[in-house]
Scaffold this motif. Structure first.
Motif, PDB file in Angstrom:
ATOM      1  N   ILE A  73       2.877 -12.871  37.669  1.00 45.62           N
ATOM      2  CA  ILE A  73       1.782 -12.316  38.372  1.00 45.62           C
ATOM      3  C   ILE A  73       1.427 -11.215  37.653  1.00 45.62           C
ATOM      4  CG2 ILE A  73       3.389 -11.020  40.172  1.00 45.62           C
ATOM      5  CD1 ILE A  73       0.902 -11.758  42.128  1.00 45.62           C
ATOM      6  N   ILE A 127       0.139  -7.856  37.172  1.00 43.81           N
ATOM      7  CA  ILE A 127       0.052  -6.385  38.125  1.00 43.81           C
ATOM      8  C   ILE A 127      -0.829  -5.434  37.388  1.00 43.81           C
ATOM      9  CG2 ILE A 127       2.232  -6.940  39.372  1.00 43.81           C
ATOM     10  CD1 ILE A 127       3.659  -5.024  37.228  1.00 43.81           C
ATOM     11  N   GLN A 140      -6.282  -9.424  38.278  1.00 44.15           N
ATOM     12  CA  GLN A 140      -5.033  -8.657  38.849  1.00 44.15           C
ATOM     13  C   GLN A 140      -4.621  -9.663  40.094  1.00 44.15           C
ATOM     14  OE1 GLN A 140      -5.708  -4.570  39.484  1.00 44.15           O
ATOM     15  NE2 GLN A 140      -3.521  -4.062  39.441  1.00 44.15           N
ATOM     16  N   TRP A 141      -3.313  -9.722  40.193  1.00 46.05           N
ATOM     17  CA  TRP A 141      -2.708 -10.324  41.150  1.00 46.05           C
ATOM     18  C   TRP A 141      -2.709 -11.714  41.212  1.00 46.05           C
ATOM     19  CZ3 TRP A 141       0.241  -6.656  42.351  1.00 46.05           C
ATOM     20  CH2 TRP A 141      -0.031  -5.364  42.445  1.00 46.05           C
TER      21      TRP A 141
END
Length: 84
Positions: A12, A14, A25-26
């Motif tokens: 993922i 970050i 992001q995420w």
């Protein structure tokens, strides 16, 4: 729980600082093993178009999913990359 399927690991994002146009992001991404990149603290990530690029490994964290979900995730991402 597994964190890889057919040699592809799941990570993922970050931190996408400086790479906002290419990393979300995420978002969960697939990555490929690359010993040379790992020696330089980098990770080889597959984008939505099925292309792989190197990014700093600190931008990502490993993800573990149930085997059936990991398989679906990777197969769906591969399908989406082929359609792009």
């Amino acid at each position: 729980m597994i964190n890889q399927f057919k040699g592809k690991r799941l990570v993922i994002c970050i931190n996408n600082k400086g790479n906002e146009a290419s990393l979300e992001q995420w978002k969960v991404y697939q990555c490929l093993p690359d010993e040379n990149a790992e020696r330089h603290n980098e990770i080889r990530v597959i984008d939505e178009e099925g292309e792989d690029y190197l990014y700093p490994s600190g931008f990502f964290s490993p993800v573990s999913l149930e085997p059936s979900i990991a398989k679906i995730f990777i197969m769906q991402n591969s399908k989406n990359a082929q359609q792009a």
